[in-house]
Design a protein around this motif. Sequence first.
Motif, short mmCIF file in Angstrom:
data_model
loop_
_atom_site.label_atom_id
_atom_site.label_comp_id
_atom_site.label_asym_id
_atom_site.label_seq_id
_atom_site.Cartn_x
_atom_site.Cartn_y
_atom_site.Cartn_z
N ILE A 57 0.87 -1.17 0.00
CA ILE A 57 0.00 0.00 0.00
C ILE A 57 0.91 1.22 0.00
CG2 ILE A 57 -1.72 1.30 1.30
CD1 ILE A 57 -2.59 -1.35 2.56
N THR A 58 0.64 2.14 -0.92
CA THR A 58 1.55 3.28 -1.03
C THR A 58 0.80 4.55 -1.40
OG1 THR A 58 3.40 4.17 -2.33
CG2 THR A 58 2.06 2.48 -3.39
N GLY A 59 1.42 5.68 -1.11
CA GLY A 59 0.87 6.97 -1.50
C GLY A 59 1.58 7.54 -2.72
N SER A 60 2.62 6.84 -3.21
CA SER A 60 3.42 7.40 -4.32
C SER A 60 3.29 6.53 -5.56
CB SER A 60 4.89 7.46 -3.95
OG SER A 60 5.07 7.83 -2.61
N SER A 61 3.20 7.18 -6.71
CA SER A 61 3.17 6.45 -7.95
C SER A 61 4.59 6.34 -8.48
CB SER A 61 2.30 7.21 -8.96
OG SER A 61 2.71 6.91 -10.27
N CYS A 62 4.96 5.15 -8.95
CA CYS A 62 6.32 4.96 -9.47
C CYS A 62 6.30 4.94 -10.99
CB CYS A 62 6.87 3.65 -8.92
SG CYS A 62 8.56 3.30 -9.38
N GLU A 63 5.28 4.35 -11.58
CA GLU A 63 5.28 4.14 -13.03
C GLU A 63 4.16 4.90 -13.74
OE1 GLU A 63 7.74 2.59 -14.63
OE2 GLU A 63 8.66 2.39 -12.68
N GLY A 64 3.73 6.02 -13.17
CA GLY A 64 2.74 6.85 -13.86
C GLY A 64 1.31 6.51 -13.47
N GLY A 65 0.46 7.54 -13.52
CA GLY A 65 -0.90 7.42 -12.98
C GLY A 65 -1.84 6.51 -13.75
N SER A 66 -1.55 6.28 -15.05
CA SER A 66 -2.56 5.62 -15.87
C SER A 66 -2.81 4.17 -15.47
CB SER A 66 -2.20 5.70 -17.35
OG SER A 66 -1.05 4.93 -17.58
N THR A 67 -1.85 3.51 -14.86
CA THR A 67 -2.07 2.10 -14.49
C THR A 67 -2.15 1.91 -12.98
OG1 THR A 67 0.29 1.57 -14.49
CG2 THR A 67 -0.88 1.26 -16.57
N LEU A 68 -2.52 2.97 -12.27
CA LEU A 68 -2.59 2.87 -10.80
C LEU A 68 -3.92 2.30 -10.34
CD1 LEU A 68 -1.20 6.15 -9.19
CD2 LEU A 68 -0.32 3.83 -8.91
N ILE A 121 10.36 15.56 -12.60
CA ILE A 121 9.03 15.28 -12.05
C ILE A 121 8.02 16.30 -12.59
CG2 ILE A 121 7.64 15.23 -9.92
CD1 ILE A 121 10.16 14.12 -8.49
N THR A 122 8.43 17.56 -12.56
CA THR A 122 7.54 18.62 -13.04
C THR A 122 7.27 18.47 -14.54
OG1 THR A 122 8.62 20.01 -11.41
CG2 THR A 122 7.18 21.13 -12.97
N ALA A 123 8.34 18.14 -15.30
CA ALA A 123 8.17 18.00 -16.75
C ALA A 123 7.17 16.90 -17.10
CB ALA A 123 9.52 17.69 -17.40
N GLN A 124 7.01 15.91 -16.20
CA GLN A 124 6.05 14.84 -16.49
C GLN A 124 4.66 15.18 -15.96
OE1 GLN A 124 7.25 10.83 -16.26
NE2 GLN A 124 9.05 11.28 -17.50
N GLY A 125 4.50 16.44 -15.57
CA GLY A 125 3.18 16.89 -15.12
C GLY A 125 2.82 16.43 -13.72
N GLU A 126 3.83 16.07 -12.95
CA GLU A 126 3.57 15.60 -11.58
C GLU A 126 3.97 16.67 -10.58
OE1 GLU A 126 2.92 12.18 -10.39
OE2 GLU A 126 3.61 10.91 -12.04
N ASN A 127 3.44 16.53 -9.38
CA ASN A 127 3.70 17.48 -8.32
C ASN A 127 4.86 17.00 -7.44
OD1 ASN A 127 3.59 19.18 -6.15
ND2 ASN A 127 1.35 19.10 -5.96
N THR A 128 5.91 17.82 -7.33
CA THR A 128 7.08 17.37 -6.54
C THR A 128 6.71 17.15 -5.07
OG1 THR A 128 7.70 19.69 -6.28
CG2 THR A 128 8.85 18.45 -7.99
N GLU A 129 5.64 17.83 -4.62
CA GLU A 129 5.17 17.66 -3.23
C GLU A 129 4.90 16.18 -2.91
OE1 GLU A 129 4.12 20.19 -0.76
OE2 GLU A 129 5.66 21.18 -1.96
N HIS A 130 4.36 15.48 -3.94
CA HIS A 130 4.01 14.07 -3.71
C HIS A 130 5.24 13.19 -3.54
CE1 HIS A 130 0.00 14.85 -6.03
NE2 HIS A 130 -0.02 15.31 -4.80
#
Length: 428
Positions: free
Chosen positions: A156-167, A369-378
Amino acid sequence: MFLAIQDAVNTGKGTVSLRGWVYRTRGSNVLKFIVLRDGTNIIQCVVEKEKVTPETWAAAEKILIESSVEIEGDLREDKRAPTGYELGVKNLKIVQLAERFPITKDQSTEFLLDMRHLWLRSRELTTVWKVKAAILTAVREYFAQHKYIEVTPPIITGSSCEGGSTLFKLDYFGEEAYLSQSAQLYLEALIFSLDKVYAITPSFRAEPSKTARHLTEYWHCEGEAAWMNFEQLLTFMEGLLSHVVQTVADTCAEELKLLGRNPADLKKIQPPFPRITYDEALQILKKDGIEVPWGKDLRTEEEEQLMKHYDKPLIVTRYPKKIKAFYMKDDPENPDVVLCCDILAPEGYGEIIGSSQREENIDILKRKITAQGENTEHYNWYLDLRRFGSVPHSGFGLGIERVVRWLCKLETIRDAIPFPRTIKRKTP
Ligand code: 4AD
Ligand code: MG
Protein backbone atom coordinates in the motif's frame (compact mmCIF):
# COMPACT_ATOMS: atom_id res chain seq x y z
CA MET A 1 8.81 -39.71 -7.83
CA PHE A 2 6.40 -40.34 -4.94
CA LEU A 3 8.46 -39.98 -1.77
CA ALA A 4 7.14 -43.29 -0.44
CA ILE A 5 8.39 -45.04 -3.59
CA GLN A 6 11.78 -43.37 -3.35
CA ASP A 7 11.92 -44.53 0.25
CA ALA A 8 10.92 -48.10 -0.65
CA VAL A 9 13.49 -48.24 -3.45
CA ASN A 10 16.21 -46.94 -1.12
CA THR A 11 15.42 -49.43 1.64
CA GLY A 12 14.58 -52.38 -0.64
CA LYS A 13 11.02 -52.65 0.72
CA GLY A 14 8.66 -54.37 -1.71
CA THR A 15 5.37 -53.11 -0.29
CA VAL A 16 4.48 -49.42 -0.17
CA SER A 17 1.59 -47.29 0.93
CA LEU A 18 0.76 -44.31 -1.28
CA ARG A 19 -1.61 -41.40 -0.83
CA GLY A 20 -2.88 -39.18 -3.59
CA TRP A 21 -5.62 -38.45 -6.08
CA VAL A 22 -7.05 -40.52 -8.88
CA TYR A 23 -5.78 -39.15 -12.16
CA ARG A 24 -7.33 -41.65 -14.56
CA THR A 25 -9.15 -44.99 -14.40
CA ARG A 26 -9.91 -47.65 -16.95
CA GLY A 27 -10.38 -51.40 -17.01
CA SER A 28 -12.77 -54.32 -17.20
CA ASN A 29 -14.90 -56.26 -14.74
CA VAL A 30 -11.90 -58.24 -13.51
CA LEU A 31 -9.06 -55.74 -13.85
CA LYS A 32 -8.80 -52.02 -13.09
CA PHE A 33 -6.01 -49.57 -13.79
CA ILE A 34 -5.95 -46.56 -11.50
CA VAL A 35 -3.39 -43.88 -12.27
CA LEU A 36 -2.57 -42.19 -9.00
CA ARG A 37 -1.20 -38.68 -8.81
CA ASP A 38 0.50 -36.70 -6.08
CA GLY A 39 2.53 -33.49 -6.13
CA THR A 40 5.55 -35.32 -7.48
CA ASN A 41 4.35 -37.61 -10.27
CA ILE A 42 1.89 -40.24 -11.44
CA ILE A 43 1.99 -44.02 -11.11
CA GLN A 44 -0.22 -46.75 -12.52
CA CYS A 45 -1.85 -49.02 -9.92
CA VAL A 46 -3.28 -52.35 -11.03
CA VAL A 47 -6.23 -53.91 -9.19
CA GLU A 48 -7.01 -57.55 -9.97
CA LYS A 49 -10.40 -58.72 -8.73
CA GLU A 50 -9.06 -62.15 -7.80
CA LYS A 51 -6.23 -60.82 -5.67
CA VAL A 52 -8.05 -58.25 -3.50
CA THR A 53 -10.82 -58.25 -0.89
CA PRO A 54 -14.39 -57.57 -2.05
CA GLU A 55 -14.19 -54.16 -0.29
CA THR A 56 -11.12 -53.11 -2.27
CA TRP A 57 -12.65 -54.32 -5.52
CA ALA A 58 -15.90 -52.45 -4.78
CA ALA A 59 -13.89 -49.29 -4.09
CA ALA A 60 -11.99 -49.71 -7.37
CA GLU A 61 -15.25 -50.13 -9.27
CA LYS A 62 -16.96 -47.02 -7.99
CA ILE A 63 -14.02 -44.66 -7.76
CA LEU A 64 -14.14 -41.45 -9.82
CA ILE A 65 -11.25 -39.26 -10.90
CA GLU A 66 -9.91 -36.76 -8.35
CA SER A 67 -11.07 -38.94 -5.44
CA SER A 68 -8.49 -38.98 -2.67
CA VAL A 69 -7.19 -42.42 -1.80
CA GLU A 70 -4.72 -44.51 0.14
CA ILE A 71 -3.33 -47.45 -1.75
CA GLU A 72 -1.13 -50.23 -0.48
CA GLY A 73 0.57 -52.53 -2.92
CA ASP A 74 3.65 -54.25 -4.30
CA LEU A 75 6.08 -52.20 -6.28
CA ARG A 76 6.97 -53.66 -9.69
CA GLU A 77 9.57 -52.29 -12.03
CA ASP A 78 8.13 -51.04 -15.31
CA LYS A 79 10.57 -49.37 -17.64
CA ARG A 80 7.84 -47.63 -19.68
CA ALA A 81 6.12 -46.02 -16.69
CA PRO A 82 6.81 -42.33 -15.88
CA THR A 83 8.31 -43.27 -12.51
CA GLY A 84 9.80 -46.55 -13.72
CA TYR A 85 7.38 -48.49 -11.50
CA GLU A 86 3.83 -49.72 -11.27
CA LEU A 87 1.92 -50.89 -8.23
CA GLY A 88 0.14 -54.21 -7.77
CA VAL A 89 -2.69 -53.17 -5.48
CA LYS A 90 -3.37 -55.08 -2.25
CA ASN A 91 -5.58 -52.53 -0.48
CA LEU A 92 -7.46 -49.49 -1.67
CA LYS A 93 -9.16 -47.08 0.69
CA ILE A 94 -11.17 -44.12 -0.58
CA VAL A 95 -10.56 -41.11 1.66
CA GLN A 96 -13.17 -39.02 -0.17
CA LEU A 97 -15.16 -40.21 -3.13
CA ALA A 98 -15.11 -37.29 -5.53
CA GLU A 99 -18.20 -36.04 -7.29
CA ARG A 100 -18.09 -36.20 -11.08
CA PHE A 101 -15.20 -33.92 -12.04
CA PRO A 102 -16.48 -30.93 -14.00
CA ILE A 103 -13.41 -30.68 -16.23
CA THR A 104 -13.38 -32.98 -19.21
CA LYS A 105 -11.62 -32.79 -22.57
CA ASP A 106 -11.94 -29.89 -25.01
CA GLN A 107 -13.32 -27.23 -22.74
CA SER A 108 -13.13 -23.54 -23.45
CA THR A 109 -10.40 -21.35 -22.03
CA GLU A 110 -12.95 -19.31 -20.11
CA PHE A 111 -14.46 -22.41 -18.53
CA LEU A 112 -11.01 -23.62 -17.49
CA LEU A 113 -10.31 -20.21 -15.96
CA ASP A 114 -13.62 -20.39 -14.05
CA MET A 115 -12.49 -23.80 -12.79
CA ARG A 116 -8.96 -22.62 -12.05
CA HIS A 117 -9.10 -23.82 -8.42
CA LEU A 118 -9.49 -27.36 -9.82
CA TRP A 119 -7.66 -26.99 -13.14
CA LEU A 120 -4.45 -25.95 -11.38
CA ARG A 121 -4.05 -29.66 -10.51
CA SER A 122 -3.51 -30.47 -14.18
CA ARG A 123 -0.17 -31.94 -15.13
CA GLU A 124 0.79 -28.98 -17.29
CA LEU A 125 0.04 -26.35 -14.66
CA THR A 126 1.56 -28.41 -11.85
CA THR A 127 4.73 -28.56 -13.92
CA VAL A 128 4.69 -24.80 -14.44
CA TRP A 129 4.44 -24.20 -10.67
CA LYS A 130 7.54 -26.31 -10.19
CA VAL A 131 9.54 -24.44 -12.81
CA LYS A 132 8.37 -21.15 -11.32
CA ALA A 133 9.59 -22.23 -7.88
CA ALA A 134 12.96 -23.14 -9.41
CA ILE A 135 13.14 -19.70 -11.06
CA LEU A 136 12.47 -17.98 -7.73
CA THR A 137 15.07 -20.12 -6.00
CA ALA A 138 17.66 -19.35 -8.69
CA VAL A 139 16.92 -15.61 -8.48
CA ARG A 140 17.42 -15.62 -4.70
CA GLU A 141 20.58 -17.68 -5.10
CA TYR A 142 22.11 -15.16 -7.50
CA PHE A 143 21.31 -12.19 -5.28
CA ALA A 144 22.74 -14.02 -2.26
CA GLN A 145 25.93 -14.85 -4.18
CA HIS A 146 26.29 -11.13 -4.88
CA LYS A 147 25.61 -10.14 -1.27
CA TYR A 148 22.27 -8.47 -1.88
CA ILE A 149 19.93 -8.35 1.11
CA GLU A 150 16.26 -9.31 0.66
CA VAL A 151 13.89 -6.64 1.99
CA THR A 152 10.13 -6.27 2.37
CA PRO A 153 8.76 -3.03 0.89
CA PRO A 154 5.12 -1.96 1.32
CA ILE A 155 2.29 -2.84 -1.05
CA ILE A 156 0.00 0.00 0.00
CA THR A 157 1.55 3.28 -1.03
CA GLY A 158 0.87 6.97 -1.50
CA SER A 159 3.42 7.40 -4.32
CA SER A 160 3.17 6.45 -7.95
CA CYS A 161 6.32 4.96 -9.47
CA GLU A 162 5.28 4.14 -13.03
CA GLY A 163 2.74 6.85 -13.86
CA GLY A 164 -0.90 7.42 -12.98
CA SER A 165 -2.56 5.62 -15.87
CA THR A 166 -2.07 2.10 -14.49
CA LEU A 167 -2.59 2.87 -10.80
CA PHE A 168 -5.10 0.91 -8.75
CA LYS A 169 -6.70 3.36 -6.35
CA LEU A 170 -7.70 2.42 -2.85
CA ASP A 171 -9.91 4.13 -0.29
CA TYR A 172 -7.50 4.33 2.61
CA PHE A 173 -9.62 5.54 5.54
CA GLY A 174 -11.03 8.32 3.41
CA GLU A 175 -7.73 9.17 1.74
CA GLU A 176 -6.48 8.06 -1.65
CA ALA A 177 -3.82 5.35 -1.68
CA TYR A 178 -2.55 2.96 -4.35
CA LEU A 179 -1.49 -0.63 -4.78
CA SER A 180 2.23 -0.70 -5.52
CA GLN A 181 3.29 -0.73 -9.18
CA SER A 182 6.91 -1.22 -8.21
CA ALA A 183 8.95 -1.35 -5.01
CA GLN A 184 11.66 0.74 -6.62
CA LEU A 185 11.26 3.99 -4.68
CA TYR A 186 11.37 2.05 -1.41
CA LEU A 187 14.35 -0.01 -2.52
CA GLU A 188 16.10 3.25 -3.34
CA ALA A 189 15.50 4.31 0.27
CA LEU A 190 16.80 0.98 1.57
CA ILE A 191 20.14 1.10 -0.29
CA PHE A 192 21.16 3.89 2.09
CA SER A 193 20.75 1.35 4.86
CA LEU A 194 22.05 -1.82 3.20
CA ASP A 195 23.91 -0.83 -0.04
CA LYS A 196 22.50 -3.64 -2.18
CA VAL A 197 18.92 -4.84 -1.80
CA TYR A 198 16.25 -6.82 -3.61
CA ALA A 199 12.61 -7.70 -3.13
CA ILE A 200 10.16 -10.13 -4.68
CA THR A 201 6.66 -8.73 -4.25
CA PRO A 202 3.35 -8.54 -6.03
CA SER A 203 3.04 -5.48 -8.28
CA PHE A 204 -0.23 -4.14 -9.59
CA ARG A 205 -1.03 -2.53 -12.91
CA ALA A 206 -4.50 -1.43 -13.91
CA GLU A 207 -3.76 -2.52 -17.47
CA PRO A 208 -6.89 -1.98 -19.51
CA SER A 209 -5.72 -4.34 -22.25
CA LYS A 210 -6.09 -8.09 -22.47
CA THR A 211 -2.86 -9.44 -23.91
CA ALA A 212 -0.77 -12.58 -23.59
CA ARG A 213 1.84 -10.67 -21.55
CA HIS A 214 -0.10 -8.50 -19.11
CA LEU A 215 -1.54 -9.35 -15.73
CA THR A 216 -3.06 -6.82 -13.35
CA GLU A 217 -1.26 -8.54 -10.45
CA TYR A 218 2.15 -10.04 -11.06
CA TRP A 219 5.26 -11.01 -9.11
CA HIS A 220 8.00 -8.49 -9.47
CA CYS A 221 11.62 -9.12 -8.64
CA GLU A 222 13.48 -5.86 -8.17
CA GLY A 223 17.09 -5.08 -7.32
CA GLU A 224 18.75 -1.80 -6.43
CA ALA A 225 22.39 -1.03 -5.64
CA ALA A 226 24.27 2.01 -4.39
CA TRP A 227 27.33 3.03 -6.44
CA MET A 228 26.30 0.84 -9.35
CA ASN A 229 26.76 2.55 -12.73
CA PHE A 230 24.95 1.80 -15.96
CA GLU A 231 27.55 -0.62 -17.35
CA GLN A 232 27.64 -2.54 -14.09
CA LEU A 233 23.86 -2.71 -14.10
CA LEU A 234 23.81 -4.29 -17.57
CA THR A 235 26.41 -6.86 -16.59
CA PHE A 236 24.57 -7.73 -13.37
CA MET A 237 21.25 -8.31 -15.14
CA GLU A 238 22.92 -10.39 -17.85
CA GLY A 239 24.50 -12.52 -15.12
CA LEU A 240 21.23 -12.90 -13.23
CA LEU A 241 19.26 -13.95 -16.30
CA SER A 242 21.83 -16.47 -17.45
CA HIS A 243 22.13 -17.92 -13.95
CA VAL A 244 18.36 -18.39 -13.82
CA VAL A 245 18.14 -19.93 -17.28
CA GLN A 246 21.12 -22.26 -16.74
CA THR A 247 19.92 -23.39 -13.31
CA VAL A 248 16.40 -24.07 -14.49
CA ALA A 249 17.68 -25.94 -17.57
CA ASP A 250 19.75 -28.14 -15.23
CA THR A 251 17.31 -28.69 -12.38
CA CYS A 252 14.03 -28.83 -14.30
CA ALA A 253 15.02 -30.72 -17.45
CA GLU A 254 12.16 -33.22 -17.14
CA GLU A 255 9.58 -30.53 -16.40
CA LEU A 256 10.74 -28.40 -19.33
CA LYS A 257 10.52 -31.34 -21.72
CA LEU A 258 7.01 -32.06 -20.54
CA LEU A 259 6.13 -28.46 -21.42
CA GLY A 260 7.67 -28.76 -24.88
CA ARG A 261 10.82 -26.77 -24.13
CA ASN A 262 14.14 -28.40 -24.98
CA PRO A 263 16.52 -27.69 -22.06
CA ALA A 264 19.48 -27.95 -24.46
CA ASP A 265 18.22 -24.81 -26.22
CA LEU A 266 18.20 -22.94 -22.92
CA LYS A 267 21.76 -24.06 -22.17
CA LYS A 268 22.85 -21.90 -25.15
CA ILE A 269 21.66 -18.75 -23.35
CA GLN A 270 25.09 -17.65 -22.10
CA PRO A 271 26.60 -14.17 -21.80
CA PRO A 272 27.39 -11.94 -23.56
CA PHE A 273 23.89 -10.93 -24.65
CA PRO A 274 23.65 -8.66 -27.69
CA ARG A 275 23.40 -4.95 -26.82
CA ILE A 276 21.86 -2.29 -29.03
CA THR A 277 20.55 1.22 -28.46
CA TYR A 278 17.01 2.35 -29.16
CA ASP A 279 18.37 4.25 -32.19
CA GLU A 280 19.97 1.08 -33.53
CA ALA A 281 16.71 -0.80 -32.94
CA LEU A 282 14.92 1.75 -35.15
CA GLN A 283 17.55 1.28 -37.88
CA ILE A 284 17.14 -2.51 -37.81
CA LEU A 285 13.36 -2.13 -38.03
CA LYS A 286 13.69 0.34 -40.87
CA LYS A 287 15.75 -2.17 -42.86
CA ASP A 288 12.92 -4.65 -42.25
CA GLY A 289 10.48 -2.15 -43.70
CA ILE A 290 9.04 -0.93 -40.42
CA GLU A 291 9.23 2.81 -39.86
CA VAL A 292 9.04 3.86 -36.19
CA PRO A 293 9.19 7.64 -35.70
CA TRP A 294 11.94 8.63 -33.27
CA GLY A 295 10.42 9.15 -29.83
CA LYS A 296 7.73 6.47 -30.11
CA ASP A 297 7.93 3.48 -27.81
CA LEU A 298 8.39 0.05 -29.40
CA ARG A 299 5.12 -1.82 -29.66
CA THR A 300 4.67 -5.55 -29.29
CA GLU A 301 4.79 -6.16 -33.07
CA GLU A 302 7.97 -4.13 -33.37
CA GLU A 303 9.66 -5.95 -30.50
CA GLU A 304 8.68 -9.24 -32.11
CA GLN A 305 10.11 -8.19 -35.46
CA LEU A 306 13.34 -7.02 -33.79
CA MET A 307 13.72 -10.33 -31.95
CA LYS A 308 13.65 -12.26 -35.24
CA HIS A 309 17.32 -11.22 -35.47
CA TYR A 310 18.35 -12.70 -32.09
CA ASP A 311 18.23 -16.01 -30.26
CA LYS A 312 19.38 -14.69 -26.89
CA PRO A 313 17.83 -12.01 -24.69
CA LEU A 314 18.42 -8.59 -26.23
CA ILE A 315 19.61 -5.59 -24.21
CA VAL A 316 18.09 -2.38 -25.62
CA THR A 317 19.45 0.81 -24.07
CA ARG A 318 19.01 4.58 -24.19
CA TYR A 319 15.34 5.15 -25.00
CA PRO A 320 14.02 8.69 -25.54
CA LYS A 321 13.63 10.56 -22.27
CA LYS A 322 10.06 11.59 -23.05
CA ILE A 323 8.71 8.04 -23.06
CA LYS A 324 10.48 6.89 -19.91
CA ALA A 325 9.96 7.38 -16.16
CA PHE A 326 11.01 10.52 -14.28
CA TYR A 327 13.66 8.82 -12.12
CA MET A 328 15.92 7.77 -15.02
CA LYS A 329 19.24 9.54 -15.42
CA ASP A 330 19.98 11.50 -18.60
CA ASP A 331 22.70 10.11 -20.81
CA PRO A 332 25.61 12.55 -20.32
CA GLU A 333 26.44 12.10 -24.03
CA ASN A 334 22.93 12.77 -25.33
CA PRO A 335 20.38 14.60 -23.17
CA ASP A 336 17.47 13.41 -25.35
CA VAL A 337 17.87 9.84 -24.12
CA VAL A 338 18.17 8.24 -20.70
CA LEU A 339 20.45 5.60 -19.22
CA CYS A 340 17.77 2.95 -19.25
CA CYS A 341 17.60 -0.58 -20.52
CA ASP A 342 14.84 -3.00 -21.42
CA ILE A 343 15.72 -6.64 -21.86
CA LEU A 344 13.64 -8.49 -24.44
CA ALA A 345 13.23 -12.26 -24.35
CA PRO A 346 13.83 -14.31 -27.48
CA GLU A 347 11.04 -15.97 -29.51
CA GLY A 348 8.73 -12.99 -29.20
CA TYR A 349 8.05 -13.28 -25.46
CA GLY A 350 8.70 -9.55 -25.10
CA GLU A 351 10.12 -7.34 -22.36
CA ILE A 352 11.18 -9.22 -19.26
CA ILE A 353 13.23 -6.51 -17.52
CA GLY A 354 12.96 -2.74 -17.20
CA SER A 355 15.90 -0.91 -15.63
CA SER A 356 17.94 2.27 -15.37
CA GLN A 357 20.59 4.26 -13.65
CA ARG A 358 18.73 6.69 -11.37
CA GLU A 359 18.95 10.46 -11.34
CA GLU A 360 20.79 11.35 -8.15
CA ASN A 361 20.77 15.15 -8.41
CA ILE A 362 17.83 16.75 -6.59
CA ASP A 363 17.40 19.76 -8.89
CA ILE A 364 17.41 17.72 -12.07
CA LEU A 365 15.08 15.18 -10.47
CA LYS A 366 12.59 17.90 -9.47
CA ARG A 367 12.65 19.28 -13.00
CA LYS A 368 11.97 15.80 -14.40
CA ILE A 369 9.03 15.28 -12.05
CA THR A 370 7.54 18.62 -13.04
CA ALA A 371 8.17 18.00 -16.75
CA GLN A 372 6.05 14.84 -16.49
CA GLY A 373 3.18 16.89 -15.12
CA GLU A 374 3.57 15.60 -11.58
CA ASN A 375 3.70 17.48 -8.32
CA THR A 376 7.08 17.37 -6.54
CA GLU A 377 5.17 17.66 -3.23
CA HIS A 378 4.01 14.07 -3.71
CA TYR A 379 7.63 12.94 -3.80
CA ASN A 380 8.92 14.82 -0.80
CA TRP A 381 10.10 11.77 1.09
CA TYR A 382 11.72 10.40 -2.09
CA LEU A 383 13.51 13.71 -2.70
CA ASP A 384 14.96 13.44 0.83
CA LEU A 385 17.04 10.55 -0.51
CA ARG A 386 18.77 13.16 -2.73
CA ARG A 387 19.18 15.51 0.25
CA PHE A 388 20.89 13.13 2.63
CA GLY A 389 23.92 11.40 1.17
CA SER A 390 22.80 10.93 -2.43
CA VAL A 391 24.98 8.56 -4.45
CA PRO A 392 24.99 7.23 -8.02
CA HIS A 393 22.82 4.12 -8.12
CA SER A 394 20.94 1.80 -10.44
CA GLY A 395 18.28 -0.85 -10.35
CA PHE A 396 15.87 -3.00 -12.29
CA GLY A 397 12.61 -4.90 -12.20
CA LEU A 398 12.06 -8.36 -13.67
CA GLY A 399 8.59 -9.75 -14.25
CA ILE A 400 8.61 -13.28 -12.84
CA GLU A 401 5.64 -14.48 -14.89
CA ARG A 402 7.19 -13.08 -18.07
CA VAL A 403 10.24 -15.26 -17.44
CA VAL A 404 8.07 -18.25 -16.54
CA ARG A 405 6.12 -17.80 -19.76
CA TRP A 406 9.29 -17.66 -21.83
CA LEU A 407 11.08 -20.62 -20.21
CA CYS A 408 7.94 -22.78 -20.12
CA LYS A 409 6.94 -21.76 -23.66
CA LEU A 410 3.45 -20.79 -22.54
CA GLU A 411 0.97 -19.32 -24.96
CA THR A 412 -0.25 -16.84 -22.37
CA ILE A 413 1.09 -15.28 -19.19
CA ARG A 414 -2.12 -16.34 -17.43
CA ASP A 415 -0.75 -19.86 -17.14
CA ALA A 416 2.35 -18.57 -15.36
CA ILE A 417 0.37 -17.78 -12.19
CA PRO A 418 -2.07 -20.01 -10.28
CA PHE A 419 -4.86 -17.46 -9.99
CA PRO A 420 -4.47 -14.94 -12.83
CA ARG A 421 -5.83 -11.45 -12.36
CA THR A 422 -6.76 -9.69 -15.57
CA ILE A 423 -9.11 -6.94 -16.63
CA LYS A 424 -12.09 -9.33 -16.60
CA ARG A 425 -11.08 -11.75 -13.89
CA LYS A 426 -10.71 -11.65 -10.11
CA THR A 427 -12.22 -15.05 -9.23
CA PRO A 428 -11.56 -17.74 -8.28
O1 4AD B 1 9.28 -1.86 -16.92
P1 4AD B 1 8.57 -1.72 -15.61
O2 4AD B 1 7.31 -0.95 -15.59
O3 4AD B 1 9.64 -1.09 -14.62
C1 4AD B 1 9.41 -0.78 -13.32
O4 4AD B 1 8.38 -0.97 -12.70
C2 4AD B 1 10.63 -0.29 -12.60
N1 4AD B 1 10.21 0.60 -11.52
C3 4AD B 1 11.40 -1.47 -12.08
C4 4AD B 1 12.65 -1.10 -11.35
O5 4AD B 1 13.52 -0.50 -11.95
N2 4AD B 1 12.75 -1.45 -10.08
O6 4AD B 1 8.28 -3.18 -15.04
C5 4AD B 1 9.32 -4.08 -14.83
C6 4AD B 1 8.99 -5.45 -15.38
C7 4AD B 1 8.73 -5.45 -16.90
O7 4AD B 1 9.92 -5.52 -17.61
C8 4AD B 1 7.91 -6.72 -17.05
O8 4AD B 1 8.76 -7.85 -17.05
C9 4AD B 1 7.11 -6.75 -15.77
O9 4AD B 1 7.77 -5.92 -14.82
N3 4AD B 1 5.75 -6.23 -15.97
C10 4AD B 1 4.65 -6.99 -16.03
N4 4AD B 1 4.47 -8.32 -15.94
C11 4AD B 1 3.21 -8.79 -16.04
N5 4AD B 1 2.13 -8.01 -16.21
C12 4AD B 1 2.25 -6.68 -16.32
N6 4AD B 1 1.16 -5.92 -16.47
C13 4AD B 1 3.56 -6.11 -16.22
N7 4AD B 1 4.04 -4.85 -16.26
C14 4AD B 1 5.37 -4.95 -16.10
MG1 MG C 1 9.03 -1.40 -18.95
